[in-house]
Structures are given as structure tokens and as C-alpha cells.
Design a protein around this motif. Sequence first.
Motif, PDB file in Angstrom:
ATOM      1  N   ARG A   5      48.555  52.340  50.254  1.00  5.04           N
ATOM      2  CA  ARG A   5      47.929  52.962  49.036  1.00  5.04           C
ATOM      3  C   ARG A   5      47.518  51.880  48.238  1.00  5.04           C
ATOM      4  N   LEU A   6      46.396  51.770  47.844  1.00  2.00           N
ATOM      5  CA  LEU A   6      45.715  50.820  46.782  1.00  2.00           C
ATOM      6  C   LEU A   6      45.919  51.395  45.457  1.00  2.00           C
ATOM      7  N   VAL A   7      46.406  50.501  44.485  1.00  2.00           N
ATOM      8  CA  VAL A   7      46.511  51.125  43.071  1.00  2.00           C
ATOM      9  C   VAL A   7      45.677  50.165  42.434  1.00  2.00           C
ATOM     10  N   PRO A   8      45.194  50.353  41.239  1.00  2.00           N
ATOM     11  CA  PRO A   8      44.592  49.323  40.297  1.00  2.00           C
ATOM     12  C   PRO A   8      45.687  48.408  39.604  1.00  2.00           C
ATOM     13  N   CYS A   9      45.959  47.088  39.677  1.00  2.00           N
ATOM     14  CA  CYS A   9      46.573  46.086  39.061  1.00  2.00           C
ATOM     15  C   CYS A   9      46.601  46.687  37.524  1.00  2.00           C
ATOM     16  N   PRO A  10      47.660  46.705  36.975  1.00  2.00           N
ATOM     17  CA  PRO A  10      47.893  47.058  35.614  1.00  2.00           C
ATOM     18  C   PRO A  10      47.065  45.929  34.726  1.00  2.00           C
ATOM     19  N   GLN A  14      42.252  44.877  39.638  1.00  2.00           N
ATOM     20  CA  GLN A  14      41.567  44.625  40.960  1.00  2.00           C
ATOM     21  C   GLN A  14      42.810  45.695  41.846  1.00  2.00           C
ATOM     22  N   PRO A  15      42.251  46.075  43.018  1.00  2.00           N
ATOM     23  CA  PRO A  15      42.976  46.790  43.934  1.00  2.00           C
ATOM     24  C   PRO A  15      44.280  46.065  44.479  1.00  2.00           C
ATOM     25  N   ALA A  16      45.480  46.764  44.456  1.00  2.00           N
ATOM     26  CA  ALA A  16      46.667  46.098  44.785  1.00  2.00           C
ATOM     27  C   ALA A  16      47.279  47.002  45.636  1.00  2.00           C
ATOM     28  N   PRO A  17      47.775  46.643  46.834  1.00  2.00           N
ATOM     29  CA  PRO A  17      48.569  47.489  47.827  1.00  2.00           C
ATOM     30  C   PRO A  17      49.892  47.789  47.245  1.00  2.00           C
ATOM     31  N   TYR A  18      50.234  49.214  47.348  1.00  2.00           N
ATOM     32  CA  TYR A  18      51.440  49.584  46.696  1.00  2.00           C
ATOM     33  C   TYR A  18      52.465  49.795  47.908  1.00  2.00           C
ATOM     34  N   ALA A  19      53.012  48.904  48.170  1.00  2.00           N
ATOM     35  CA  ALA A  19      53.812  48.851  49.485  1.00  2.00           C
ATOM     36  C   ALA A  19      55.039  47.804  49.405  1.00  2.00           C
ATOM     37  N   PRO A  20      55.975  48.196  50.087  1.00  2.00           N
ATOM     38  CA  PRO A  20      57.191  47.039  49.974  1.00  2.00           C
ATOM     39  C   PRO A  20      56.802  45.512  50.419  1.00  2.00           C
ATOM     40  N   GLU A  21      55.677  45.551  51.356  1.00  2.00           N
ATOM     41  CA  GLU A  21      55.035  43.942  51.749  1.00  2.00           C
ATOM     42  C   GLU A  21      54.589  43.295  50.395  1.00  2.00           C
ATOM     43  N   ASN A  22      54.081  44.054  49.373  1.00  2.00           N
ATOM     44  CA  ASN A  22      53.695  43.594  47.881  1.00  2.00           C
ATOM     45  C   ASN A  22      54.794  43.282  47.094  1.00  2.00           C
ATOM     46  N   TRP A  24      54.992  41.749  44.254  1.00  2.00           N
ATOM     47  CA  TRP A  24      54.561  42.156  42.782  1.00  2.00           C
ATOM     48  C   TRP A  24      54.195  43.382  42.488  1.00  2.00           C
ATOM     49  N   ARG A  25      54.274  44.305  43.427  1.00  2.00           N
ATOM     50  CA  ARG A  25      53.826  45.572  43.053  1.00  2.00           C
ATOM     51  C   ARG A  25      54.471  46.053  41.903  1.00  2.00           C
ATOM     52  N   PRO A  26      53.509  47.036  41.071  1.00  2.00           N
ATOM     53  CA  PRO A  26      52.108  47.446  41.442  1.00  2.00           C
ATOM     54  C   PRO A  26      51.155  46.325  40.592  1.00  2.00           C
ATOM     55  N   PHE A  27      51.444  45.167  40.720  1.00  2.00           N
ATOM     56  CA  PHE A  27      50.618  43.816  40.425  1.00  2.00           C
ATOM     57  C   PHE A  27      49.949  43.542  41.550  1.00  2.00           C
TER      58      PHE A  27
END
Length: 66
Positions: A5-10, A14-22, A24-27
Motif C-alpha cells: 500500500r502506498l501512503v504519503p510520506c509525512p 511523496q508516495p511511500a510503500p507501507y510494507a516491511p520492506e520499507n 523507514w515506513r511510513p517515511f
Amino acid sequence: MTAARLVPCPACKQPAPYAPENRWRPFCSERCRSLDLGAWASESYRVAAAAPPDAGDDTPNPPTSH
């Protein structure tokens, strides 16, 4: 496997993947995460609060003489 799922970086929106692979999520990046942490550390973010009562409000009134 489902797409992340893509969420806006706080920080940069910019779109950022909200997944364990990211990591820095939610950034979106380590830079945005660090900028946000720096803003908290420098107290740039504030939470609104009610003003404290005046100190004189809690003290009883002195007796008046007639």
C-alpha cells in the motif's frame, strides 16, 4: 503476493510503500525520517493546550475590613 500500500510520506508527501520492506515506513527515505525526528527534537511540533490558570485564582481573597 499483494502490492504494498502506498501512503504519503509525512515529511515530503511523496508516495511511500507501507510494507516491511520499507525500513523507514511510513517515511519514503532515511532523510525524511531524520528530518521529522529533528523537528520533534527541536520542539518544532507543538500540541495545543489550555492556558494554565493565574496563580492568584487559587489563593483565597483577604478579608476586607469595614
